[in-house]
Design a protein around this motif. Structure first.
Motif, PDB file in Angstrom:
ATOM      1  N   SER A 779     -32.199 -32.564  -8.926  1.00 39.55           N
ATOM      2  CA  SER A 779     -31.752 -32.086  -7.793  1.00 39.55           C
ATOM      3  C   SER A 779     -31.504 -30.482  -7.830  1.00 39.55           C
ATOM      4  O   SER A 779     -31.038 -30.147  -9.018  1.00 39.55           O
ATOM      5  CB  SER A 779     -30.188 -32.852  -7.672  1.00 39.55           C
ATOM      6  OG  SER A 779     -29.454 -32.120  -6.823  1.00 39.55           O
ATOM      7  N   ASN A 780     -31.971 -29.924  -6.942  1.00 34.21           N
ATOM      8  CA  ASN A 780     -31.893 -28.334  -7.161  1.00 34.21           C
ATOM      9  C   ASN A 780     -31.042 -27.723  -5.985  1.00 34.21           C
ATOM     10  O   ASN A 780     -31.253 -28.207  -4.893  1.00 34.21           O
ATOM     11  CB  ASN A 780     -33.494 -27.749  -6.898  1.00 34.21           C
ATOM     12  CG  ASN A 780     -34.192 -27.922  -8.162  1.00 34.21           C
ATOM     13  OD1 ASN A 780     -33.574 -28.422  -9.217  1.00 34.21           O
ATOM     14  ND2 ASN A 780     -35.581 -27.848  -7.967  1.00 34.21           N
ATOM     15  N   THR A 781     -30.233 -26.726  -6.433  1.00 28.74           N
ATOM     16  CA  THR A 781     -29.502 -25.866  -5.296  1.00 28.74           C
ATOM     17  C   THR A 781     -30.058 -24.442  -5.544  1.00 28.74           C
ATOM     18  O   THR A 781     -29.769 -23.699  -6.742  1.00 28.74           O
ATOM     19  CB  THR A 781     -27.912 -26.147  -5.543  1.00 28.74           C
ATOM     20  OG1 THR A 781     -27.563 -27.390  -5.385  1.00 28.74           O
ATOM     21  CG2 THR A 781     -27.287 -25.236  -4.457  1.00 28.74           C
ATOM     22  N   PHE A 782     -30.283 -23.949  -4.556  1.00 28.30           N
ATOM     23  CA  PHE A 782     -31.119 -22.403  -4.690  1.00 28.30           C
ATOM     24  C   PHE A 782     -30.090 -21.444  -3.909  1.00 28.30           C
ATOM     25  O   PHE A 782     -29.497 -21.976  -2.725  1.00 28.30           O
ATOM     26  CB  PHE A 782     -32.132 -22.294  -4.042  1.00 28.30           C
ATOM     27  CG  PHE A 782     -33.387 -22.838  -4.464  1.00 28.30           C
ATOM     28  CD1 PHE A 782     -34.182 -22.378  -5.497  1.00 28.30           C
ATOM     29  CD2 PHE A 782     -33.889 -24.386  -4.454  1.00 28.30           C
ATOM     30  CE1 PHE A 782     -35.441 -22.986  -6.015  1.00 28.30           C
ATOM     31  CE2 PHE A 782     -34.851 -24.942  -5.001  1.00 28.30           C
ATOM     32  CZ  PHE A 782     -35.625 -24.362  -5.994  1.00 28.30           C
ATOM     33  N   LYS A 783     -29.420 -20.567  -4.482  1.00 31.51           N
ATOM     34  CA  LYS A 783     -28.459 -19.533  -3.936  1.00 31.51           C
ATOM     35  C   LYS A 783     -29.481 -18.267  -3.803  1.00 31.51           C
ATOM     36  O   LYS A 783     -30.203 -17.814  -4.532  1.00 31.51           O
ATOM     37  CB  LYS A 783     -27.325 -19.387  -4.811  1.00 31.51           C
ATOM     38  CG  LYS A 783     -26.651 -20.698  -5.171  1.00 31.51           C
ATOM     39  CD  LYS A 783     -25.255 -20.525  -5.798  1.00 31.51           C
ATOM     40  CE  LYS A 783     -24.633 -21.644  -6.187  1.00 31.51           C
ATOM     41  NZ  LYS A 783     -23.893 -21.915  -4.672  1.00 31.51           N
ATOM     42  N   ASN A 784     -29.025 -17.309  -2.696  1.00 32.64           N
ATOM     43  CA  ASN A 784     -29.703 -16.182  -2.527  1.00 32.64           C
ATOM     44  C   ASN A 784     -31.343 -16.366  -2.287  1.00 32.64           C
ATOM     45  O   ASN A 784     -31.996 -15.641  -2.760  1.00 32.64           O
ATOM     46  CB  ASN A 784     -29.315 -15.106  -3.353  1.00 32.64           C
ATOM     47  CG  ASN A 784     -27.776 -15.131  -3.733  1.00 32.64           C
ATOM     48  OD1 ASN A 784     -27.109 -15.201  -2.718  1.00 32.64           O
ATOM     49  ND2 ASN A 784     -27.373 -15.098  -5.023  1.00 32.64           N
ATOM     50  N   PHE A 785     -31.428 -17.458  -1.726  1.00 33.69           N
ATOM     51  CA  PHE A 785     -32.852 -17.590  -1.734  1.00 33.69           C
ATOM     52  C   PHE A 785     -33.875 -16.463  -0.889  1.00 33.69           C
ATOM     53  O   PHE A 785     -33.273 -16.142   0.145  1.00 33.69           O
ATOM     54  CB  PHE A 785     -33.614 -18.983  -1.084  1.00 33.69           C
ATOM     55  CG  PHE A 785     -34.728 -19.405  -1.026  1.00 33.69           C
ATOM     56  CD1 PHE A 785     -34.938 -20.218  -2.209  1.00 33.69           C
ATOM     57  CD2 PHE A 785     -35.718 -19.372  -0.173  1.00 33.69           C
ATOM     58  CE1 PHE A 785     -36.246 -20.682  -2.347  1.00 33.69           C
ATOM     59  CE2 PHE A 785     -37.005 -19.610  -0.171  1.00 33.69           C
ATOM     60  CZ  PHE A 785     -37.198 -20.589  -1.446  1.00 33.69           C
ATOM     61  N   ASN A 786     -34.742 -15.919  -1.170  1.00 38.29           N
ATOM     62  CA  ASN A 786     -35.376 -14.841  -0.673  1.00 38.29           C
ATOM     63  C   ASN A 786     -36.523 -15.377   0.142  1.00 38.29           C
ATOM     64  O   ASN A 786     -37.348 -16.131  -0.236  1.00 38.29           O
ATOM     65  CB  ASN A 786     -36.292 -14.311  -1.950  1.00 38.29           C
ATOM     66  CG  ASN A 786     -36.663 -12.983  -1.660  1.00 38.29           C
ATOM     67  OD1 ASN A 786     -37.540 -12.174  -2.228  1.00 38.29           O
ATOM     68  ND2 ASN A 786     -36.405 -12.454  -0.645  1.00 38.29           N
ATOM     69  N   GLY A 787     -36.395 -15.108   1.467  1.00 43.14           N
ATOM     70  CA  GLY A 787     -37.533 -15.003   2.509  1.00 43.14           C
ATOM     71  C   GLY A 787     -37.495 -13.943   3.269  1.00 43.14           C
ATOM     72  O   GLY A 787     -37.327 -12.754   2.706  1.00 43.14           O
ATOM     73  N   SER A 788     -38.636 -13.998   4.300  1.00 43.36           N
ATOM     74  CA  SER A 788     -38.887 -12.785   5.028  1.00 43.36           C
ATOM     75  C   SER A 788     -38.127 -12.905   6.336  1.00 43.36           C
ATOM     76  O   SER A 788     -37.972 -13.752   6.973  1.00 43.36           O
ATOM     77  CB  SER A 788     -40.078 -12.452   5.083  1.00 43.36           C
ATOM     78  OG  SER A 788     -40.919 -13.683   5.971  1.00 43.36           O
TER      79      SER A 788
END
Length: 960
Positions: A779-788
């Motif tokens: 299980s992964n939780t991403f914070k401040n995920f970088n997108g465009s």
């Protein structure tokens, strides 16, 4: 230089301490030979380890080994080699040679791995998921190269941008040139420091020199630092002490795919390796590899503009706003309604259209704007794009790759070894990012000095990128168009031709309707319907008029214009000419160390390490922003970690914990902890649990890019760039909201590094020595995920500017998945097995316009069967079937409209690979015949990428 001096000072501290401690204990040097029981030939590459310690060695090309240890006698040596039964030998006298015969078998789970904990351990007892490809697996794979063979590993997926450029990914968020996967070659980061893509194996290790590949899926920042967010790929070359002599391999074959310019073309791959050791003191190796082929081609002509009410299914070149997936130069578009309306409704000197409409409007008793709308399609259906060129007319598909490597090894004393190594690669290939890029005559070098022993290393290296004659294919298409005829002129001719035909026809139709007895209102409706019904004809005529004299591929005029754009640095401008050539010469410098206190502490494991990194940006002022002095920036990073481990419950339970801290000068410092536990029962059954964290510092372009493209200005996410272009003061709006007709103002947030928090439970066990089971759930939780984010800035003049900026998603992104691998040892050395993996992004429907770019199929599986030596005949074979389901791809290449409309689908596909081989022992010749995708199920692995067909090959190797 400062970081190098610091590391040299550290050496001065570490070495005397290490020697002092070593001198305080008795050293034993144990030597011997390991042979194959079936033919008494020496076995190279056998792992020889001291039971209960991390000390060990590997046998050389003659099967000889030398182990130095401070463990008291008696002690036990463990001999293990994939495909042979392990043996344990008790040593009571260090002066007596130890001679061992290993019996060939297909017992599973014997591999020793290093990457999971930075210490040697059984793959069964790894605290986290790990996949390994060793020399025997490389030789038996049906894939054309060892890099292709990684796609057969559990949970690993590939994105093929060209024959020699492929990106590796695990556990979701796949991308071309994946920057969330860290790839190390002999400990060196081989991501291009300026262009920001891992260059696959363009610069790297030849197959002859490849010792093993280890892949850690999932977060690995606690030990490996920034960018090991989604996993790490470690490629390790052979030591010249352990693998001596001359080796060579010649591989040739063909590529076949019906949609290419030439369906069937040749493929050539040659590599040579020579290594020599002198008195077990000094050794060197030299490697050369060369590949040449006509590349796979990208020729998707579907309309991805989504303009004028079209979509991927209904759009084609009949759409005036057509933007083909692999067509370039057609990205430039203008709304004809908005451009013509001011002209049509404002009569004046020299304005024939406006004067004509005003005169007719007066006769009909209607406003000029009403007349204009009657013969012109509405604003939502009048987008017009320029005519583009096919990728095959712009990209360089003459793929070639030259790799060279030289390494010098010197054993100072005992296990203390000094290494000087240089690797250089150059070639031509194609890469997919925001554009398709022709990586032509690209060059990259990696150069390393290293001092290491069994308990520490100090490493200094540099990665140096030279973009050569590389250029952006899409920008080239636009540049050729502009060089032939500026868009201002082209659109003026197009619109003038359209209106010049449509308006008189409207007037004629109106007059005929009136003559037929219709009222003015009826005649107006009749004429308007007739003109709009023939809009396609007016568009065709307008395009033919504007394209009159257009430069055609294959003509000297086209080639001259293309060469001029390719030779001009990106971005250029409309006044002096668009440029498509990259001028990047960015360098990376890194110093790092690791020290294991195993010789000082025996009741637990303790390890420390750290690194200092510098990016020296240099695009000759073309790609990156400049500081106040007109120079490109340097980026400084540093980090350090500590890891502790302890075995409990009679060594059946191993607990380990690691903590790392990293700091980039543009961002706050990051802590990355990891905690894991492995419980072993019934000797070969292992349960594991881990809590891991990872992070990714935005790459150099995400920080400092400042590049104007035909579609938008690409800006880095650092605050000073927003201020430089006034985005922090003037209101800006998201492109999606503008296109929807309801502009929504965008508010900037602090730009931060990405983080991941990962939990994993796993089991790896060997049943009856025959069935190897490896399973995990994560299980992964991403914070401040970088997108465009694409933004629109309105101008006072009435125009607008488009910006594309990396931003952080304000909410957490969550994903989960699982995988299961089964390998079974059948009678007579046959093996069979397979693996299946599942990956899922949670709450995907709540993302709105944010492009998470998950880009991963939910299910994918591999099935194989093989035998390395059928009935001791030296014949071997392997057959592998690989399949993955369809999924949606989103990226900056696609554009936000396709992602939102859920149309960027990558179809499901399956491929069958197979090979047969024959070893001739006395001349040490191996012949191998095989093929990838032999059923010719053509496929595309990501949006805008080439269609991959069948690859057949035949190879003859010496001393493999």
């Amino acid at each position: 230089m400062k970081c190098i001096l610091r590391m040299l000072c550290l050496l001065v501290i570490i070495l005397p301490a290490s020697r002092q401690i070593s001198g305080a204990q008795t050293q034993h040097v144990i030597t011997g030979t390991v042979v194959n029981s079936s033919n008494s030939q020496g076995l190279p590459g056998v792992s020889v380890s001291v039971k209960g310690a991390a000390t060990g060695a590997v046998t050389n090309s003659s099967g000889e080994f030398r182990v130095t240890t401070t463990r008291s006698l008696p002690l036990t040596l463990i001999f293990s080699y994939v495909g042979f039964s392990s043996q344990e030998v008790t040593v009571t006298d260090a002066g007596q040679a130890v001679n061992v015969q290993l019996v060939s078998t297909e017992i599973l789970g014997q591999e020793v791995v290093v990457s999971a904990s930075r210490v040697a351990e059984s793959i069964l007892q790894s605290p986290v998921s790990i996949e390994k490809l060793d020399t025997r697996a490389i030789k038996s794979t049906p894939a054309p190269t060892f890099y292709d063979a990684m796609a057969n590993m559990k949970g690993v997926e590939m994105s093929t941008q060209s024959l020699t450029f492929k990106s590796v990914n695990t556990r979701g968020f796949n991308s071309n040139g994946n920057t969330r996967m860290l790839q190390l070659i002999d400990g060196m980061d081989n991501q291009a420091p300026g262009l920001n893509f891992s260059v696959g194996n363009i610069v790297g290790i030849t197959e002859l020199d490849m010792d093993n590949v280890e892949i850690l899926p999932g977060a690995a920042s606690a030990l490996y630092g920034p960018n090991a967010l989604n996993g790490i790929v470690l490629l390790n070359s052979k030591s010249p002490f352990q693998y001596e002599g001359l080796s060579a391999n010649i591989k040739t074959g063909l590529l076949n795919e019906s949609g290419r310019s030439s369906a069937t073309t040749g493929y050539y791959d040659v590599s040579v390796r020579y290594a020599k050791a002198f008195n077990n003191k000094f050794a060197f190796k030299v490697n050369l590899g060369y590949i040449k082929a006509d590349d796979w081609q990208a020729y998707d002509k579907r309309d991805q503009s989504l303009l004028n009410g079209r979509n991927l299914k209904t759009g084609d070149r009949s759409n005036p706003g057509y933007n083909g997936v692999n067509i370039y130069g057609d990205e430039t578009n203008v709304n004809m309604y908005g451009s013509l309306r001011p002209v049509a409704t404002t009569p004046g000197p020299g304005n024939a259209l406006g004067n004509g409409i005003a005169q007719f409007a007066a006769q009909a008793g209607l406003p000029a704007a009403t007349i204009f709308s009657a013969f012109m399609p509405d604003s939502a259906n009048t987008f017009v794009s320029r005519t583009g060129y096919d990728e095959r007319d712009l990209a360089d598909y003459d793929t070639k790759n030259l790799k060279a490597n030289v390494a010098l090894h010197y054993r100072i004393q005992g296990n203390l070894e000094a290494i000087a190594q240089g690797s250089y690669g150059t070639g031509t290939t194609v890469y997919t990012g925001a554009d398709r890029y022709s990586i032509k005559n690209f060059r990259m070098g990696q150069y390393k000095l290293e001092l290491r022993s069994d308990n520490f290393y100090v490493r200094l290296y540099t990665t140096q990128e030279r973009s050569g004659d590389s250029y952006a294919v899409g920008t080239l298409g636009s540049g050729i168009n502009e060089a032939w005829k500026p868009s201002t002129t082209w659109f003026q001719q197009y619109f003038g031709t359209y209106a010049g035909a449509a308006f008189p026809a409207f007037v004629t139709a109106f007059q005929q309707a009136r003559a037929g007895g219709q009222s003015p209102q009826q005649a107006f409706g009749t004429a308007s319907a007739a003109i709009k019904g023939n809009a396609a004809g007016y568009h065709d005529a307008a395009r033919k008029a504007a394209d009159q004299g257009r430069l055609l591929p294959g003509t000297p005029e086209f080639d001259a214009a293309a060469n001029k754009v390719k030779d001009k640095p990106i971005p250029g401008d409309l006044a002096t000419g668009i440029g498509a050539k990259f001028m990047d010469k960015t360098n990376l410098y890194q110093a790092e160390f690791m020290y294991n206190f195993k010789n000082q502490i025996d009741f637990m494991e303790l390890m420390v390490g750290g690194n200092y990194r510098v990016y020296a940006l240099n695009s000759e002022k073309t790609i990156f922003a400049l500081d106040d002095n007109g120079k490109e920036f340097r980026i400084n990073e540093y980090g350090g970690y500590v890891q502790v481990g302890k075995k409990l419950l009679e060594d059946n339970l191993k607990l380990s914990a690691a903590l790392r801290y990293d700091k980039n000068e543009n961002f706050e410092g990051q802590f990355s902890p990891r905690v894991s536990a492995v419980y072993t029962f019934l000797k070969t059954q292992n349960l594991r649990a881990s809590y891991q964290t990872g992070f990714r510092i935005p790459h150099t372009q995400d920080q400092y890019i400042d590049l104007l493209t035909p579609q938008a200005r690409l800006l880095g996410g650092l605050p000073f760039l927003r201020e430089r272009y006034g985005l922090d003061k003037s209101p800006v709006f998201t492109l999606e909201s503008v296109q929807a007709g309801a502009p929504k103002q965008y508010t900037f947030r602090e730009f931060k590094p990405e983080k991941i928090i990962a939990f994993e439970l796993g089991y790896k066990g060997l049943i009856a020595g025959k069935l190897l089971i490896d399973a995990y759930v994560y299980s992964n939780t991403f914070k401040n995920f970088n997108g465009s984010q694409v933004l629109v800035k309105p101008l006072a003049s009435g125009g607008r500017e488009i910006y594309s900026i990396p931003v952080n998603y304000e909410k957490d992104l969550k994903s989960w998945g699982w995988a299961l691998g089964l390998d079974y040892s059948l009678p007579a050395n046959f093996v069979a097995g397979g693996n299946v993996s599942f990956n899922k992004l949670r709450d995907e429907d709540e993302l709105g316009s944010f492009q998470a770019m998950y880009n991963t199929p939910r299910y994918r599986y591999n099935i194989y069967v093989g035998n390395r030596n059928i009935a001791n005949s030296n014949f071997g074979f392997n057959v592998t079937w690989r399949w993955q389901e369809a999924f949606i791809w989103s990226s900056s290449f696609v554009g936000p409209a396709v992602r939102v409309s859920n149309q960027g689908e990558i179809p499901a596909y399956g491929t069958l690979d197979a090979q047969v081989s024959k070893l001739f022992p006395k001349p040490r010749i191996t012949v191998k015949i095989g093929g990838a995708n032999i059923t010719q199920n053509t496929y595309v692995q990501s949006w805008g990428n080439p269609t991959v067909g069948m690859q057949l090959y035949a190879a003859i190797g010496y001393n493999l």
